[in-house]
Design an enzyme around this catalytic site. Sequence first.
Site, PDB file in Angstrom:
ATOM      1  N   GLY A  11       0.834  -1.213   0.000  1.00 56.61           N
ATOM      2  CA  GLY A  11       0.000   0.000   0.000  1.00 56.61           C
ATOM      3  C   GLY A  11       0.864   1.256   0.000  1.00 56.61           C
ATOM      4  O   GLY A  11       1.846   1.330   0.735  1.00 56.61           O
ATOM      5  N   ARG A  72       1.248  -5.285  -5.322  1.00 58.83           N
ATOM      6  CA  ARG A  72       1.473  -6.449  -4.465  1.00 58.83           C
ATOM      7  C   ARG A  72       1.677  -7.626  -5.419  1.00 58.83           C
ATOM      8  O   ARG A  72       0.736  -8.034  -6.092  1.00 58.83           O
ATOM      9  CB  ARG A  72       0.277  -6.672  -3.541  1.00 58.83           C
ATOM     10  CG  ARG A  72       0.108  -5.544  -2.516  1.00 58.83           C
ATOM     11  CD  ARG A  72      -0.993  -5.875  -1.508  1.00 58.83           C
ATOM     12  NE  ARG A  72      -0.994  -4.910  -0.424  1.00 58.83           N
ATOM     13  CZ  ARG A  72      -1.843  -3.891  -0.316  1.00 58.83           C
ATOM     14  NH1 ARG A  72      -2.767  -3.699  -1.235  1.00 58.83           N
ATOM     15  NH2 ARG A  72      -1.782  -3.057   0.709  1.00 58.83           N
ATOM     16  N   ASP A 103       5.141  -4.895   5.963  1.00 64.01           N
ATOM     17  CA  ASP A 103       5.754  -6.184   6.323  1.00 64.01           C
ATOM     18  C   ASP A 103       5.757  -7.188   5.168  1.00 64.01           C
ATOM     19  O   ASP A 103       6.699  -7.972   5.031  1.00 64.01           O
ATOM     20  CB  ASP A 103       5.116  -6.773   7.586  1.00 64.01           C
ATOM     21  CG  ASP A 103       3.615  -6.922   7.476  1.00 64.01           C
ATOM     22  OD1 ASP A 103       3.044  -6.452   6.468  1.00 64.01           O
ATOM     23  OD2 ASP A 103       3.011  -7.528   8.383  1.00 64.01           O
ATOM     24  N   THR A 125       4.086   2.586   5.564  1.00 66.80           N
ATOM     25  CA  THR A 125       2.668   2.179   5.543  1.00 66.80           C
ATOM     26  C   THR A 125       1.911   3.085   6.502  1.00 66.80           C
ATOM     27  O   THR A 125       2.426   3.406   7.582  1.00 66.80           O
ATOM     28  CB  THR A 125       2.448   0.709   5.955  1.00 66.80           C
ATOM     29  OG1 THR A 125       1.076   0.533   6.355  1.00 66.80           O
ATOM     30  CG2 THR A 125       3.311   0.281   7.129  1.00 66.80           C
ATOM     31  N   ASP A 127      -0.414   2.334   8.301  1.00 68.33           N
ATOM     32  CA  ASP A 127      -0.956   1.584   9.444  1.00 68.33           C
ATOM     33  C   ASP A 127      -0.104   1.645  10.718  1.00 68.33           C
ATOM     34  O   ASP A 127      -0.604   1.326  11.796  1.00 68.33           O
ATOM     35  CB  ASP A 127      -1.153   0.114   9.070  1.00 68.33           C
ATOM     36  CG  ASP A 127      -2.298  -0.082   8.089  1.00 68.33           C
ATOM     37  OD1 ASP A 127      -3.057   0.879   7.872  1.00 68.33           O
ATOM     38  OD2 ASP A 127      -2.426  -1.194   7.553  1.00 68.33           O
ATOM     39  N   ASP A 129       2.043  -0.443  11.688  1.00 74.05           N
ATOM     40  CA  ASP A 129       1.887  -1.766  12.299  1.00 74.05           C
ATOM     41  C   ASP A 129       3.151  -2.625  12.223  1.00 74.05           C
ATOM     42  O   ASP A 129       3.074  -3.846  12.373  1.00 74.05           O
ATOM     43  CB  ASP A 129       0.711  -2.510  11.635  1.00 74.05           C
ATOM     44  CG  ASP A 129       0.929  -2.692  10.138  1.00 74.05           C
ATOM     45  OD1 ASP A 129       1.853  -2.081   9.584  1.00 74.05           O
ATOM     46  OD2 ASP A 129       0.161  -3.445   9.515  1.00 74.05           O
ATOM     47  N   ARG A 171      -6.108  -2.802   8.981  1.00 76.07           N
ATOM     48  CA  ARG A 171      -6.733  -4.128   8.915  1.00 76.07           C
ATOM     49  C   ARG A 171      -6.566  -4.902  10.218  1.00 76.07           C
ATOM     50  O   ARG A 171      -7.517  -5.406  10.765  1.00 76.07           O
ATOM     51  CB  ARG A 171      -6.127  -4.915   7.757  1.00 76.07           C
ATOM     52  CG  ARG A 171      -7.144  -5.694   6.999  1.00 76.07           C
ATOM     53  CD  ARG A 171      -6.559  -6.471   5.846  1.00 76.07           C
ATOM     54  NE  ARG A 171      -5.364  -5.894   5.271  1.00 76.07           N
ATOM     55  CZ  ARG A 171      -5.164  -5.720   3.976  1.00 76.07           C
ATOM     56  NH1 ARG A 171      -6.110  -6.040   3.135  1.00 76.07           N
ATOM     57  NH2 ARG A 171      -4.018  -5.251   3.525  1.00 76.07           N
TER      58      ARG A 171
HETATM   59  O1  F6P Z   1      -1.741   0.315   3.417  1.00 74.11           O
HETATM   60  C1  F6P Z   1      -2.331  -0.452   4.404  1.00 74.11           C
HETATM   61  C2  F6P Z   1      -3.791  -0.509   4.169  1.00 74.11           C
HETATM   62  O2  F6P Z   1      -4.181   0.798   3.984  1.00 74.11           O
HETATM   63  C3  F6P Z   1      -4.682  -1.160   5.201  1.00 74.11           C
HETATM   64  O3  F6P Z   1      -4.990  -0.367   6.290  1.00 74.11           O
HETATM   65  C4  F6P Z   1      -5.885  -1.507   4.373  1.00 74.11           C
HETATM   66  O4  F6P Z   1      -6.643  -2.530   4.946  1.00 74.11           O
HETATM   67  C5  F6P Z   1      -5.269  -1.932   3.106  1.00 74.11           C
HETATM   68  O5  F6P Z   1      -4.075  -1.203   2.990  1.00 74.11           O
HETATM   69  C6  F6P Z   1      -6.112  -1.745   1.886  1.00 74.11           C
HETATM   70  O6  F6P Z   1      -5.320  -1.937   0.766  1.00 74.11           O
HETATM   71  P1  F6P Z   1      -5.763  -2.107  -0.745  1.00 74.11           P
HETATM   72  O7  F6P Z   1      -7.160  -1.628  -0.879  1.00 74.11           O
HETATM   73  O8  F6P Z   1      -4.781  -1.280  -1.496  1.00 74.11           O
HETATM   74  O9  F6P Z   1      -5.595  -3.539  -1.039  1.00 74.11           O
END
Ligand code: F6P
Length: 319
Positions: A11, A72, A103, A125, A127, A129, A171
């Site tokens: 992300g 990804r 991660d 990120t 998050d 996290d 998430r």
């Molecule tokens: O970048 C992390 C994050 O924003 C999470 O908080 C979220 O759940 C996820 O990415 C959503 O990612 P995408 O919609 O790009 O798959």
Amino acid sequence: MKRIGVLTSGGDAPGMNAAIRAVVRSAIFNGVEVYGIKRGYTGLLAKDYAEMSLRSVGDIIHRGGTILRTARSEEFKTKEGVEKALKNIEELGIEGLVVIGGDGSFRGALELAKRGVPVIGIPGTIDNDIPCTDYTIGFDTAVNTVVEAVNKIRDTATSHERTFIIEVMGRESGYIALYSGLACGAETILIPEKPYTMKDLCDKIMNGYKRGKLHSIIILAEGAGNAYEVRDKIKEITGLESRIIVLGHLQRGGTPTAFDRIVASKMGGKAVELLLEGISGKMVGWVKGEIVVVDLEKVFSTKKPFDDELYELANVLAI
Ligand code: F6P
């Protein structure tokens, strides 16, 4: 060391561009060429890369997103994918790689490091996290984006004396919810790290109104429950109508805050310094306001501690 590569993966996060800029400029300053790899590991496998110059990273420090694009990659998770990546790295003559991401991106980085590619990770990120670092690039901007949105929602929430459920990202992590909830003075913060019952939530809302509150703001981390189910339960138990706002990907964009730009610049500079010293398999982290260097292996074997004190404080102040 003659040539390194840099990529962003997973992300995107505001401040990634500032990190790319810092990597490129620090490397060129030290006489090292830099290749920008497009769309993370996807571009590494597709040989989608180009040499970067001092000017190619001009005018980006203030821009959200990532000029290198991101993805990804499923292919890179396979054995064949890793072999292909190693072959491309050798062919391109990259002697070091900086991976900016979360991660998932670091798992790939560690795999390459184990296979002999000097790799340094930079945590990027929204998050926040990632273990072994207090901070990940993009978090401050994302929290401020939530705060700005909630400021506006409060106006209408107060006017109508309404309950609002505001779903934020994260998430498996409640960091965005916790920090934005505290900064917004939210009545309730619901996060995956702290289980809650609907009865407690409803009691809290009703007690707040009895004490004279004019609205009830609930910040719900996406991993802590479904906003629509929470709304329906509140209605069932209390009879109150609430409204839902899902902030979603809005939180991932926007111009990075000064803090994100500064941390990103420091991390980018440090990553290049480490590669020049022949160091590999590390993450550049941020602990107690200082840059730290951590083994990527350790990042995966550590659980990020939750900030219980801050959570308690937010609850006390929301009375
Ligand atoms: O970048 C992390 C994050 O924003 C999470 O908080 C979220 O759940 C996820 O990415 C959503 O990612 P995408 O919609 O790009 O798959």
